[in-house]
Motif scaffolding. Structure first.
Motif, PDB file in Angstrom:
ATOM      1  N   GLN A  88       3.705  10.479   2.773  1.00  0.00           N
ATOM      2  CA  GLN A  88       2.693   9.806   2.402  1.00  0.00           C
ATOM      3  C   GLN A  88       2.071   9.901   1.588  1.00  0.00           C
ATOM      4  O   GLN A  88       0.937   8.816   1.654  1.00  0.00           O
ATOM      5  CB  GLN A  88       2.244  10.367   3.963  1.00  0.00           C
ATOM      6  CG  GLN A  88       0.608  10.243   4.733  1.00  0.00           C
ATOM      7  CD  GLN A  88       0.326  11.006   5.795  1.00  0.00           C
ATOM      8  OE1 GLN A  88       1.504  11.611   6.584  1.00  0.00           O
ATOM      9  NE2 GLN A  88      -1.047  11.511   6.500  1.00  0.00           N
ATOM     10  N   SER A  89       1.713  11.056   0.944  1.00  0.00           N
ATOM     11  CA  SER A  89       0.495  10.587   0.000  1.00  0.00           C
ATOM     12  C   SER A  89       1.334  10.288  -1.546  1.00  0.00           C
ATOM     13  O   SER A  89       2.495  10.734  -1.798  1.00  0.00           O
ATOM     14  CB  SER A  89       0.273  12.188  -0.528  1.00  0.00           C
ATOM     15  OG  SER A  89       1.300  13.332  -0.716  1.00  0.00           O
ATOM     16  N   GLY A 140      -5.304   0.811   0.045  1.00  0.00           N
ATOM     17  CA  GLY A 140      -4.371   1.666   0.412  1.00  0.00           C
ATOM     18  C   GLY A 140      -2.781   1.207   0.834  1.00  0.00           C
ATOM     19  O   GLY A 140      -1.773   1.887   0.350  1.00  0.00           O
ATOM     20  N   GLN A 144       0.744   1.738  -0.914  1.00  0.00           N
ATOM     21  CA  GLN A 144       1.767   2.543  -0.449  1.00  0.00           C
ATOM     22  C   GLN A 144       3.104   1.335  -1.500  1.00  0.00           C
ATOM     23  O   GLN A 144       3.946   1.792  -1.301  1.00  0.00           O
ATOM     24  CB  GLN A 144       1.547   2.291   0.863  1.00  0.00           C
ATOM     25  CG  GLN A 144       2.824   2.944   1.971  1.00  0.00           C
ATOM     26  CD  GLN A 144       3.785   2.068   2.151  1.00  0.00           C
ATOM     27  OE1 GLN A 144       3.859   0.437   1.764  1.00  0.00           O
ATOM     28  NE2 GLN A 144       5.255   2.539   2.508  1.00  0.00           N
ATOM     29  N   ALA A 167      -1.665   6.851   6.431  1.00  0.00           N
ATOM     30  CA  ALA A 167      -2.774   7.627   5.842  1.00  0.00           C
ATOM     31  C   ALA A 167      -3.396   5.865   5.905  1.00  0.00           C
ATOM     32  O   ALA A 167      -4.457   5.790   5.184  1.00  0.00           O
ATOM     33  CB  ALA A 167      -3.091   7.742   4.203  1.00  0.00           C
ATOM     34  N   ASP A 169      -4.311   2.311   8.300  1.00  0.00           N
ATOM     35  CA  ASP A 169      -5.359   1.787   8.936  1.00  0.00           C
ATOM     36  C   ASP A 169      -5.070   1.231  10.559  1.00  0.00           C
ATOM     37  O   ASP A 169      -3.125   1.177   9.622  1.00  0.00           O
ATOM     38  CB  ASP A 169      -7.137   1.338   9.328  1.00  0.00           C
ATOM     39  CG  ASP A 169      -6.637  -0.075   8.137  1.00  0.00           C
ATOM     40  OD1 ASP A 169      -6.130  -0.726   9.085  1.00  0.00           O
ATOM     41  OD2 ASP A 169      -6.881  -0.339   7.465  1.00  0.00           O
ATOM     42  N   ARG A 173      -1.729  -0.306   8.962  1.00  0.00           N
ATOM     43  CA  ARG A 173       0.013   0.083   8.980  1.00  0.00           C
ATOM     44  C   ARG A 173       0.777  -1.000  10.034  1.00  0.00           C
ATOM     45  O   ARG A 173       2.150  -0.256  10.114  1.00  0.00           O
ATOM     46  CB  ARG A 173      -0.434   1.169  10.720  1.00  0.00           C
ATOM     47  CG  ARG A 173       0.759   2.091  10.347  1.00  0.00           C
ATOM     48  CD  ARG A 173      -0.047   3.909  11.032  1.00  0.00           C
ATOM     49  NE  ARG A 173      -0.379   3.476  12.583  1.00  0.00           N
ATOM     50  CZ  ARG A 173      -1.984   3.859  12.560  1.00  0.00           C
ATOM     51  NH1 ARG A 173      -2.596   4.492  11.550  1.00  0.00           N
ATOM     52  NH2 ARG A 173      -2.088   3.743  13.846  1.00  0.00           N
TER      53      ARG A 173
END
Length: 383
Positions: A88-89, A140, A144, A167, A169, A173
């Motif tokens: 996720q990070s 973000g 990813q 993580a 929005d 997503r």
């Protein structure tokens, strides 16, 4: 994309992980077919991430095996396994540009000529031309994609995804769900995706395993699990369900007669996980329809009277709560299709459903309805 080692199904055999007296994963056995998109779905603490970490080599099993094809990789160090993980990070290196972040794994293995593979990976994740940027210059969702490209460039046999979209929005997503499925189809690598998000699992995965307390409650295709849940837990974790405490009298021809709260209903035999004794009579909210008079109920539908206690407009549908005469509240979702009328709070209605859309599940004796919590104040329901 060519693999570096002979491929095969990922198999977990009697896999158990204990932390002291706590059993996180309990005698888990399952097969993830080669080239599939497989999702482990469950609430926090169910054991899904621990399972993923044992596959990656980040946790050592208490007992059991992790097999890739015919090869036992249970005791191999993480870097010796043909497996990569996207967390996720994203853990990108801020001092390296995007191209060097993607190339990192190859550089560590002493491979010098990486430019062509890096360009191929950036194109795969639709980041052509981004190679000279730094992570801080990316959104973000773009970060990813970089993390995904960095994992895929190593040509793993299995790619593990640990809540990789958590993580982002909501809109981004959903875009990335579609992108991940496209990439998995294109590269043909086995993806194992851990998530607590039911929509995420159903959107992307070929097969979903619903985990609860370290075990698999049910495994199958998303549509199979949703339309034909095996347990009350699955019925209410994968979507919502109205589950009425009932008693089944055993099959009578093609149907199973049931009695719930003094009313008689029936369910087709092929929709019954159990056909005798204590059962849950289940109906999904979108399969529950509302009428304001009994003569509006279609022939063959089964029904209960009630009063609307809440109406929530959420765009694609209006979500109603209907208080029954025995005190439980049923959920009903009415699609915003432009057909049909709105029902204000306080309206007396008849909630009805086609028995072909109901199902029967096992119920422990003494267990009550599993629906929306009761209201504090009683609402008078017409008989």
């Amino acid at each position: 994309m060519a693999n570096e080692a002979p491929a095969g199904d990922l198999r977990l055999v009697d896999l158990t992980k204990r932390f002291g007296i706590f059993t996180a994963v309990d005698d888990l056995t399952l097969t993830v077919p080669q080239g599939s998109f497989f999702a482990l779905l469950g609430a926090s603490g169910c054991g899904k991430t621990t399972t993923l970490r044992m596959i990656a080599g980040l946790e050592e099993p208490t007992s059991g095996q992790v097999l890739l094809g015919d090869r036992d990789i249970s005791r191999l160090r993480p870097y010796k396994r043909p497996v990569n993980t996207v967390f996720q990070s994203y853990a990108l290196f801020p001092h390296l540009d995007i191209a060097e972040n993607v190339a990192f794994g190859l550089r560590r293995r002493g491979i010098r000529k990486v430019d062509g593979q890096v360009r191929q990976m950036l194109s795969l994740v639709q980041l052509d031309g981004f190679g000279r940027r730094r992570p801080a210059q990316l959104s973000g969702g773009q970060q990813q994609r970089v993390a995904l490209a960095r994992a895929l460039i190593n040509h793993p046999q299995v790619l593990l995804l640990d809540e990789p979209l958590g993580a982002l929005d909501l809109k981004l997503r959903r875009q990335m769900q579609i992108e991940l499925k496209r990439i998995q189809t294109e590269v043909g690598i086995t993806f194992v995706h851990v998530t607590h998000d039911q929509e995420e699992a159903m959107t992307m995965a070929d097969t979903v395993a619903v985990m609860n307390a370290g075990r698999i409650e049910q495994l199958g295709a998303p549509a199979e699990l949703y339309e034909y849940p095996a347990t009350a837990f699955v019925a209410n974790f994968l979507g919502q369900s109205n589950l009425l405490a009932a008693e089944a009298a055993g099959p009578a021809g093609p149907e199973v007669p049931v009695t719930a709260h003094g009313a008689r209903f029936s369910v087709p035999v092929d929709r019954a996980r159990v056909d005798r004794g204590p059962v849950y009579l289940g109906v999904r909210p979108e399969k529950l329809h509302l009428a304001e008079a009994a003569d509006e109920v279609p022939a063959g539908h089964q029904h209960v009277p009630g009063v609307i206690t809440d109406a929530s407009y959420v765009g694609v549908s209006t979500q109603y709560l209907v208080r029954t005469g025995w005190g439980s509240e049923l959920s009903a979702f009415a699609a915003n299709s432009g057909v049909g009328r709105q029902h204000p709070v306080g309206t007396s209605v008849v909630a009805h459903w086609d028995p072909r859309h109901a199902f029967l599940l096992p119920r422990e004796p003494g267990q009550d309805d599993r629906t929306t919590p009761l209201l504090d104040e009683p609402v008078k329901v017409p008989s």
